[in-house]
Design a protein around this motif. Structure first.
Motif, PDB file in Angstrom:
ATOM      1  N   HIS A  67       0.811  -1.211   0.000  1.00  0.00           N
ATOM      2  CA  HIS A  67       0.000   0.000   0.000  1.00  0.00           C
ATOM      3  C   HIS A  67       0.853   1.275   0.000  1.00  0.00           C
ATOM      4  O   HIS A  67       0.305   2.376   0.076  1.00  0.00           O
ATOM      5  N   VAL A  68       2.164   1.137  -0.096  1.00  0.00           N
ATOM      6  CA  VAL A  68       3.072   2.281   0.020  1.00  0.00           C
ATOM      7  C   VAL A  68       3.011   3.173  -1.222  1.00  0.00           C
ATOM      8  O   VAL A  68       2.942   2.675  -2.350  1.00  0.00           O
ATOM      9  N   ASP A  69       3.033   4.482  -1.009  1.00  0.00           N
ATOM     10  CA  ASP A  69       3.182   5.455  -2.098  1.00  0.00           C
ATOM     11  C   ASP A  69       4.681   5.542  -2.389  1.00  0.00           C
ATOM     12  O   ASP A  69       5.400   6.338  -1.793  1.00  0.00           O
ATOM     13  N   ARG A  70       5.163   4.709  -3.314  1.00  0.00           N
ATOM     14  CA  ARG A  70       6.605   4.551  -3.518  1.00  0.00           C
ATOM     15  C   ARG A  70       7.318   5.820  -4.002  1.00  0.00           C
ATOM     16  O   ARG A  70       8.402   6.132  -3.514  1.00  0.00           O
ATOM     17  N   PRO A  71       6.766   6.570  -4.978  1.00  0.00           N
ATOM     18  CA  PRO A  71       7.451   7.808  -5.380  1.00  0.00           C
ATOM     19  C   PRO A  71       7.629   8.774  -4.215  1.00  0.00           C
ATOM     20  O   PRO A  71       8.696   9.387  -4.051  1.00  0.00           O
ATOM     21  N   ALA A  72       6.588   8.932  -3.399  1.00  0.00           N
ATOM     22  CA  ALA A  72       6.691   9.818  -2.237  1.00  0.00           C
ATOM     23  C   ALA A  72       7.708   9.277  -1.240  1.00  0.00           C
ATOM     24  O   ALA A  72       8.482  10.039  -0.641  1.00  0.00           O
ATOM     25  N   LEU A  73       7.725   7.958  -1.060  1.00  0.00           N
ATOM     26  CA  LEU A  73       8.662   7.344  -0.123  1.00  0.00           C
ATOM     27  C   LEU A  73      10.103   7.626  -0.523  1.00  0.00           C
ATOM     28  O   LEU A  73      10.942   7.959   0.325  1.00  0.00           O
ATOM     29  N   ILE A  74      10.413   7.507  -1.807  1.00  0.00           N
ATOM     30  CA  ILE A  74      11.779   7.739  -2.282  1.00  0.00           C
ATOM     31  C   ILE A  74      12.224   9.166  -1.972  1.00  0.00           C
ATOM     32  O   ILE A  74      13.322   9.407  -1.470  1.00  0.00           O
ATOM     33  N   ARG A  75      11.349  10.138  -2.237  1.00  0.00           N
ATOM     34  CA  ARG A  75      11.692  11.537  -1.969  1.00  0.00           C
ATOM     35  C   ARG A  75      11.811  11.806  -0.472  1.00  0.00           C
ATOM     36  O   ARG A  75      12.676  12.585  -0.030  1.00  0.00           O
ATOM     37  N   LEU A  76      10.964  11.176   0.316  1.00  0.00           N
ATOM     38  CA  LEU A  76      11.036  11.344   1.773  1.00  0.00           C
ATOM     39  C   LEU A  76      12.369  10.827   2.320  1.00  0.00           C
ATOM     40  O   LEU A  76      12.992  11.458   3.181  1.00  0.00           O
ATOM     41  N   ILE A  78      15.229  10.424   0.615  1.00  0.00           N
ATOM     42  CA  ILE A  78      16.316  11.300   0.149  1.00  0.00           C
ATOM     43  C   ILE A  78      16.395  12.543   1.032  1.00  0.00           C
ATOM     44  O   ILE A  78      17.482  12.980   1.440  1.00  0.00           O
ATOM     45  N   GLY A  79      15.234  13.109   1.343  1.00  0.00           N
ATOM     46  CA  GLY A  79      15.206  14.265   2.224  1.00  0.00           C
ATOM     47  C   GLY A  79      15.734  13.945   3.612  1.00  0.00           C
ATOM     48  O   GLY A  79      16.468  14.740   4.207  1.00  0.00           O
ATOM     49  N   ALA A  80      15.372  12.772   4.130  1.00  0.00           N
ATOM     50  CA  ALA A  80      15.840  12.370   5.453  1.00  0.00           C
ATOM     51  C   ALA A  80      17.359  12.245   5.496  1.00  0.00           C
ATOM     52  O   ALA A  80      17.998  12.585   6.501  1.00  0.00           O
ATOM     53  N   LEU A  81      17.956  11.749   4.415  1.00  0.00           N
ATOM     54  CA  LEU A  81      19.414  11.644   4.345  1.00  0.00           C
ATOM     55  C   LEU A  81      20.079  13.012   4.510  1.00  0.00           C
ATOM     56  O   LEU A  81      21.150  13.130   5.110  1.00  0.00           O
ATOM     57  N   ILE A  82      19.424  14.034   3.981  1.00  0.00           N
ATOM     58  CA  ILE A  82      19.955  15.391   4.106  1.00  0.00           C
ATOM     59  C   ILE A  82      19.730  15.927   5.521  1.00  0.00           C
ATOM     60  O   ILE A  82      20.591  16.595   6.099  1.00  0.00           O
ATOM     61  N   GLY A  83      18.562  15.618   6.093  1.00  0.00           N
ATOM     62  CA  GLY A  83      18.182  16.207   7.368  1.00  0.00           C
ATOM     63  C   GLY A  83      18.807  15.580   8.599  1.00  0.00           C
ATOM     64  O   GLY A  83      19.007  16.264   9.607  1.00  0.00           O
ATOM     65  N   ILE A  84      19.133  14.286   8.545  1.00  0.00           N
ATOM     66  CA  ILE A  84      19.633  13.589   9.736  1.00  0.00           C
ATOM     67  C   ILE A  84      20.903  14.222  10.308  1.00  0.00           C
ATOM     68  O   ILE A  84      20.963  14.489  11.517  1.00  0.00           O
ATOM     69  N   PRO A  85      21.944  14.477   9.512  1.00  0.00           N
ATOM     70  CA  PRO A  85      23.137  15.109  10.111  1.00  0.00           C
ATOM     71  C   PRO A  85      22.870  16.514  10.639  1.00  0.00           C
ATOM     72  O   PRO A  85      23.486  16.938  11.619  1.00  0.00           O
ATOM     73  N   VAL A 138       9.705  17.837   3.179  1.00  0.00           N
ATOM     74  CA  VAL A 138       9.128  17.148   4.337  1.00  0.00           C
ATOM     75  C   VAL A 138      10.094  16.085   4.849  1.00  0.00           C
ATOM     76  O   VAL A 138      10.283  15.919   6.059  1.00  0.00           O
ATOM     77  N   GLY A 139      10.748  15.370   3.930  1.00  0.00           N
ATOM     78  CA  GLY A 139      11.736  14.370   4.320  1.00  0.00           C
ATOM     79  C   GLY A 139      12.919  14.994   5.041  1.00  0.00           C
ATOM     80  O   GLY A 139      13.443  14.425   6.011  1.00  0.00           O
ATOM     81  N   ILE A 140      13.353  16.172   4.596  1.00  0.00           N
ATOM     82  CA  ILE A 140      14.464  16.864   5.258  1.00  0.00           C
ATOM     83  C   ILE A 140      14.090  17.228   6.697  1.00  0.00           C
ATOM     84  O   ILE A 140      14.846  16.975   7.638  1.00  0.00           O
ATOM     85  N   ILE A 141      12.899  17.808   6.853  1.00  0.00           N
ATOM     86  CA  ILE A 141      12.432  18.178   8.194  1.00  0.00           C
ATOM     87  C   ILE A 141      12.285  16.930   9.065  1.00  0.00           C
ATOM     88  O   ILE A 141      12.630  16.930  10.252  1.00  0.00           O
ATOM     89  N   SER A 142      11.786  15.856   8.463  1.00  0.00           N
ATOM     90  CA  SER A 142      11.632  14.594   9.193  1.00  0.00           C
ATOM     91  C   SER A 142      12.980  14.076   9.674  1.00  0.00           C
ATOM     92  O   SER A 142      13.104  13.610  10.815  1.00  0.00           O
ATOM     93  N   GLY A 143      14.006  14.148   8.815  1.00  0.00           N
ATOM     94  CA  GLY A 143      15.340  13.703   9.216  1.00  0.00           C
ATOM     95  C   GLY A 143      15.905  14.526  10.356  1.00  0.00           C
ATOM     96  O   GLY A 143      16.511  13.992  11.289  1.00  0.00           O
ATOM     97  N   ILE A 144      15.693  15.838  10.297  1.00  0.00           N
ATOM     98  CA  ILE A 144      16.168  16.725  11.355  1.00  0.00           C
ATOM     99  C   ILE A 144      15.478  16.399  12.678  1.00  0.00           C
ATOM    100  O   ILE A 144      16.125  16.216  13.713  1.00  0.00           O
TER     101      ILE A 144
END
Length: 249
Positions: A67-76, A78-85, A138-144
Motif C-alpha cells: 500500500h506504500v506510495d513509492r514515489p513519495a517514499l523515495i523523496r522522503l 532522500i530528504g531524510a538523508l539530508i536532514g539527519i546530520p 518534508v523528508g528533510i524536516i523529518s530527518g532533522i
C-alpha cells in the motif's frame, strides 16, 4: 536502577509502541515525556525510543508494503538523508524547549483546525497538497526532527493528511519511511555518541513488550473504520501537541 524503574520504562515504551502500531505514528511524543519523569538519561531515552520505533516499523512495514506510495517514499528518504546530520547538530546548538514548544503549538492548531473542518465538510475533503515536490522538504524536516528528537513522524503525518492518503496508504507509507529512516537515525545516534551503557539492557528487557504492543496495535488498526480513521488521526495530533507543551510547562 531499581526493578520498579525498569518496569516503568518498559511500560512507557509499550504505550508508545502500541500507539505507533495502531495509528502509524506518535510513539516518541508519548513515550519521551513519560521517560522524562524517570531517572533515565536523555541520551538513553532518545536512543531507546529510536530502537523501539525501528523495531515496530520492521514488523508493520512488511504487512503494509503493497500500500506504500513509492514515489513519495523515495523523496522522503532522500530528504531524510539530508536532514539527519543537521538534526544531530540541533541537539547541541538549539535548545530543545524552543523546538518542542513551537511544534506543540503547531500540532494543536493544525489538528484542531483539520478535525473541525472535517466534521463540517460536506462530502469528501480534497487533497490540499497535490504537488509531489513537497515530499522532499518534508523528508528533510523529518530527518532533522528524527535524529534530534525522535519526532520524525510528525512532518510525514502532516504531509500524509494534507495529501489525504487513505488509511492503508497512510499507515503503509509511514511505516516504510520509518523503517528506512529509522535505520539511518539509529546509526546517526550511535555515531553521534547517544548510545549509553544502559541502552541495550533496557532495549532487551523492553523487546517482548514491543512485540506484544505491535501485534495488539495491528489488531486494533484493522478494526478502525476507514471513515473514522482520519478523525482519530487529527485528535491524536492535537493530543501529541498538548503533551509536547505540558512537558515544558
Amino acid at each position: 536502577m531499581t526493578v520498579t524503574v525498569i518496569i516503568l520504562i518498559i511500560a512507557s515504551v509499550f504505550i508508545g509502541a502500541l500507539i505507533r502500531a495502531t495509528f502509524g505514528f506518535g510513539e516518541a511524543v508519548v513515550s519521551m515525556p513519560l521517560l522524562a519523569l524517570l531517572p533515565i538519561g536523555l541520551h538513553t531515552s532518545i536512543s531507546l525510543i529510536g530502537l523501539a520505533g525501528l523495531t515496530v516499523a520492521l514488523f508493520t512495514a512488511i504487512s503494509g508494503w503493497r500500500h506504500v506510495d513509492r514515489p513519495a517514499l523515495i523523496r522522503l528518504v532522500i530528504g531524510a538523508l539530508i536532514g539527519i546530520p543537521i538534526g544531530l547538530l540541533f541537539i547541541v546548538k538549539v535548545p530543545a524547549m524552543i523546538i518542542t514548544v513551537g511544534l506543540g503549538i503547531f500540532l494543536m492548531a493544525y489538528g484542531s483546525y483539520s478535525f473541525i473542518k472535517l466534521l463540517y465538510a460536506k462530502g469528501s475533503v480534497k487533497s490540499r497538497l497535490r504537488a509531489s515536490f513537497w515530499s522532499l522538504p518534508v523528508g528533510i524536516i523529518s530527518g532533522i526532527m528524527g535524529s534530534a528528537y525522535n519526532t520524525h513522524g510528525v512532518p510525514v503525518v502532516v504531509y500524509g493528511t494534507l495529501r489525504r492518503w487513505e488509511p492503508r496508504r497512510f499507515r503503509g507509507t509511514l511505516q516504510a519511511h520509518f523503517l528506512i529512516s529509522g535505520v539511518l537515525i539509529v546509526i546517526g545516534q550511535a555515531l553521534g555518541g547517544l548510545w549509553t551503557e544502559d541502552l541495550f539492557l533496557l532495549f532487551g528487557l523492553s523487546l517482548p513488550a514491543i512485540i506484544i504492543a505491535t501485534l495488539l496495535g495491528v489488531f486494533l488498526h484493522r478494526r478502525i473504520p476507514n471513515e473514522k480513521f482520519e478523525r482519530y488521526v487529527f485528535l491524536l495530533i492535537v493530543l501529541l501537541g498538548f503533551l509536547l507543551l505540558m512537558n515544558h510547562v
